[in-house]
Motif scaffolding. Structure first.
Motif, PDB file in Angstrom:
ATOM      1  N   ARG A  91      43.269  41.267  29.345  1.00 16.89           N
ATOM      2  CA  ARG A  91      42.242  41.074  30.860  1.00 16.89           C
ATOM      3  C   ARG A  91      42.743  39.394  31.918  1.00 16.89           C
ATOM      4  NH1 ARG A  91      35.335  42.796  30.376  1.00 16.89           N
ATOM      5  NH2 ARG A  91      36.153  44.010  28.692  1.00 16.89           N
ATOM      6  N   ARG A  92      43.204  38.536  31.038  1.00 15.39           N
ATOM      7  CA  ARG A  92      43.659  37.636  32.099  1.00 15.39           C
ATOM      8  C   ARG A  92      44.828  38.150  31.927  1.00 15.39           C
ATOM      9  NH1 ARG A  92      41.055  32.999  31.693  1.00 15.39           N
ATOM     10  NH2 ARG A  92      39.851  33.623  29.500  1.00 15.39           N
ATOM     11  N   ASP A  93      46.086  38.879  31.079  1.00 16.36           N
ATOM     12  CA  ASP A  93      47.168  38.625  31.930  1.00 16.36           C
ATOM     13  C   ASP A  93      47.208  39.631  32.960  1.00 16.36           C
ATOM     14  OD1 ASP A  93      48.340  37.331  30.031  1.00 16.36           O
ATOM     15  OD2 ASP A  93      48.990  38.774  28.679  1.00 16.36           O
ATOM     16  N   ALA A  94      46.236  40.331  33.291  1.00 22.07           N
ATOM     17  CA  ALA A  94      46.227  41.503  34.000  1.00 22.07           C
ATOM     18  C   ALA A  94      45.378  40.910  35.666  1.00 22.07           C
ATOM     19  CB  ALA A  94      45.932  42.967  34.270  1.00 22.07           C
ATOM     20  N   TRP A  95      45.358  39.608  35.544  1.00 25.51           N
ATOM     21  CA  TRP A  95      43.898  39.143  36.503  1.00 25.51           C
ATOM     22  C   TRP A  95      45.345  38.577  37.516  1.00 25.51           C
ATOM     23  CZ3 TRP A  95      43.684  34.059  38.715  1.00 25.51           C
ATOM     24  CH2 TRP A  95      42.240  33.642  39.050  1.00 25.51           C
ATOM     25  N   THR A  96      45.127  38.925  38.968  1.00 24.81           N
ATOM     26  CA  THR A  96      46.128  37.452  40.614  1.00 24.81           C
ATOM     27  C   THR A  96      44.206  36.953  40.586  1.00 24.81           C
ATOM     28  OG1 THR A  96      44.847  40.002  41.356  1.00 24.81           O
ATOM     29  CG2 THR A  96      47.253  39.319  40.243  1.00 24.81           C
ATOM     30  N   PRO A  97      44.844  35.877  40.926  1.00 28.31           N
ATOM     31  CA  PRO A  97      43.649  35.111  41.742  1.00 28.31           C
ATOM     32  C   PRO A  97      43.473  35.938  43.379  1.00 28.31           C
ATOM     33  CG  PRO A  97      45.696  33.851  41.416  1.00 28.31           C
ATOM     34  CD  PRO A  97      46.549  34.976  41.187  1.00 28.31           C
ATOM     35  N   GLN A 103      43.510  36.428  47.288  1.00 29.61           N
ATOM     36  CA  GLN A 103      44.124  35.649  47.934  1.00 29.61           C
ATOM     37  C   GLN A 103      43.220  34.747  49.130  1.00 29.61           C
ATOM     38  OE1 GLN A 103      47.074  35.875  49.732  1.00 29.61           O
ATOM     39  NE2 GLN A 103      47.510  37.342  47.728  1.00 29.61           N
ATOM     40  N   GLY A 124      40.020  31.628  38.105  1.00 22.61           N
ATOM     41  CA  GLY A 124      40.508  32.098  36.397  1.00 22.61           C
ATOM     42  C   GLY A 124      39.915  31.770  35.816  1.00 22.61           C
TER      43      GLY A 124
END
Ligand code: FES
Length: 574
Positions: A526-532, A534, A493
């Motif tokens: 952008r950070r809110d929309a980021w997903t780690p 898989q 992240g």
């Protein structure tokens, strides 16, 4: 870390007349060992990373034999044992994935066995930190013997260096300046003797760190593997480890803060590998020394690089040895070092280097006429690397050290390989190549892909360096204006994950700044929309690694391995 005092560990196995003592001795006797070896003398483990799959360490059975001579000569009982070996050139996906695993192998092998002291045989890059980390967590008397570098490489009358010349030649082939036939012919000329990489890559850097830390005998860093004096050094180490057991001089007596500070400063003076940063941070974490990433910048910032070796310079380790080796370097920068630091031979660094001389000023330069004024590692910070990133100024292009450019983003190494040579890639020399998801968790294993090859279309235009930024490492034999170890990594992240094509990035090495030039609101959205990403691993060592590995600023050790457990004698099970 407390010092384990008291009786000799091996007595709990070998001295006595009960059933367990019988078992411990009897099976050992099947090797033809006479009874007097079990009379309570110091038992010395020789921890060997020999493997034919690790060509840099393939001569280690012979080194072990010379260590044994020394141990026997001083009244010790040597027992050689194997641990997992890490060969940089063959192992996939990257040896760094396994450094911590080997350190566990070493730690548990030492603790579980009747050993009073250990000699660590190390060579290829990760074998040095892995064995040191494992031994540090046990805290017995320990001495390191490096296997030594290969002799100088030569091709068509010119000196060529491990790794460094490979990167150079492959770019020449890609740009059409070198034939594939010549490229293939250079193979044998490069690696023509036993030993590890003979540039100032990671193996030679770590062998130098061993000497600067005080963990190896003087001369450990540079004596070529093929030189008879390498075997004399192994013999002397065998003698000395027996004395260290008698003196109860344990590894934590040597690996104190001053020793680490010496190593960091020496790394700057030799133009050493950026990989030393993560390895020494991890080692310090094992032994309880509070070394931080910023110490690398603070201690190395004004340290000139005075060793003219590839990749920063032009010579090789064989030349370095003839020029006086590490003792000559340490003498040259002696006024800045902690010379009272104690070393494995029981002497101080000051005593060890007192008779050192430089025999070639083109290889080891005077401190007032250095190869590069700033040899240390630059630690960069900013919104793109809140926990830091590193750059090696001596291997970078001075004109690029202050640079603003457009990000050309590659989401991972597969994306990079698929597109870097595409004629359609929209890239200019002043752009900045950004590679994500090559950090400890993301790859996984923190590979040496940070010195990304340049796009072919720019190579054809004569471009030979660009600013490159990633969360990966790079080979110690590599060069270029390359920002590495960006932390937190993209997969954890870090801001690196949020960089998009066309964003502007500012690199300012003088002010130690790495900045993604977008406003905070945009960055937050952008950070809110980021997903780690898989994780692909749900079992085995890979899962253990991804779940427990720390970030680059903490040495990429496992969270549960920091610190040590000493070497208490485990309970008997017969
Ligand atoms: Fe083993 Fe370079 S590949 S030291």
């Amino acid at each position: 870390m407390s010092k384990d005092k008291g009786g000799r560990r091996s007595h709990a196995w070998f001295v006595g007349t009960d059933r367990d003592n019988f078992i411990h001795r009897s099976w050992m006797r099947n090797q033809g060992l006479p009874s007097h070896l079990f009379d309570g003398r110091p038992v010395i483990g020789i921890c060997n990373t020999w493997s034919e799959l690790t060509p840099c360490n393939a001569h280690f059975r012979r080194i072990a034999d010379h260590v044994k001579r020394g141990v026997y000569e001083c009244g010790g009982f040597p027992l050689e044992f194997p641990v997992m070996s890490l060969g940089e050139t063959l192992m996939r996906p990257t040896t760094m994935l396994f450094r911590n695993l080997v350190s566990m192998d070493v730690e548990e092998s030492i603790r579980a066995n009747p050993l009073d002291g250990v000699v660590l045989l190390v060579g290829c890059d990760k074998t040095t930190p892995a064995l040191l980390m494992g031994a540090a967590s046990c805290n017995l008397p320990t001495i390191v013997v490096s296997g030594g570098p290969m002799l100088n490489g030569y091709f068509k009358g010119r000196k060529i260096g491990s790794g460094t010349s490979v990167w150079e030649f492959s770019e020449e082939v890609r740009s059409g300046c070198m034939s594939v036939t010549d490229f293939m012919d250079a193979e044998t000329g490069m690696s023509r003797s036993v030993g590890h990489c003979m540039t100032m890559g990671t193996a030679s850097t770590m062998a130098s760190m061993v000497e600067a830390l005080g963990m190896g005998l003087p001369g450990n860093a540079a004596i070529p593997a093929a030189d008879s004096r390498r075997y004399v050094l192994a013999h002397e180490a065998g003698r000395r480890i027996v004395e260290m057991v008698e003196e109860n001089l344990v590894i934590s007596d040597i690996l104190v803060r001053d020793a680490f500070e010496n190593a960091v400063m020496v790394n700057g003076a030799i133009g050493g590998s950026t990989n030393a940063v993560v390895h020494l941070l991890a080692l310090a974490g094992r032994i309880g020394v509070d070394l931080a990433l910023d110490d690398w910048d603070r201690l190395g910032r004004d340290m000139p690089c005075i060793v003219n070796l590839m990749p920063s310079g032009e010579h090789l380790m064989e030349d370095f040895f003839y020029a006086g080796g590490l003792p000559a370097v340490m003498k040259e920068i002696g006024s800045r070092l902690h010379l009272e630091a104690i070393t494995v031979n029981g002497k101080t660094q000051s005593e060890n280097i007192s008779s050192a001389e430089c025999f070639n000023r083109d290889v080891i330069l005077p401190i007032d006429k250095p190869l590069a004024q700033h040899g240390g590692i630059a630690v960069l910070r900013g919104n793109l690397a809140p926990q830091g990133a590193v750059l090696k100024p001596s291997a970078a292009t001075p004109e690029l050290m202050q640079h603003r450019g457009r990000a050309i983003v590659f989401e991972d190494i597969d994306d990079f390989k698929a597109r870097v040579d595409s004629p359609d890639l929209d890239v200019e020399p002043e752009d900045i190549l950004v590679l994500k998801n090559c950090g400890p968790k993301g790859y996984p294993g923190f590979p040496e892909v940070g010195n990304m090859p340049l796009p072919s279309k720019l190579l054809a235009r004569g471009v030979r360096d660009m600013v490159r930024i990633s969360d990966a490492r790079m080979s110690g034999t590599a060069y270029g204006t390359v920002v590495l170890h960006t932390a937190p990594e993209a997969a954890a992240g870090g801001t690196l994950a949020l960089v998009r094509n066309g964003d502007m990035i500012e690199l300012d090495v003088a002010n130690r700044r790495l900045h993604l030039d977008i406003d905070d609101t945009e960055l937050a959205s952008r950070r809110d929309a980021w997903t780690p990403p898989q994780t692909k691993f749900d079992r085995g060592y890979y899962q253990l690694y991804v779940d427990h590995v720390l970030q680059a600023d903490q040495g990429v050790d496992f969270d549960f391995l920091r610190g040590g457990s000493g070497a208490p004698i485990p309970r008997e099970s017969h």
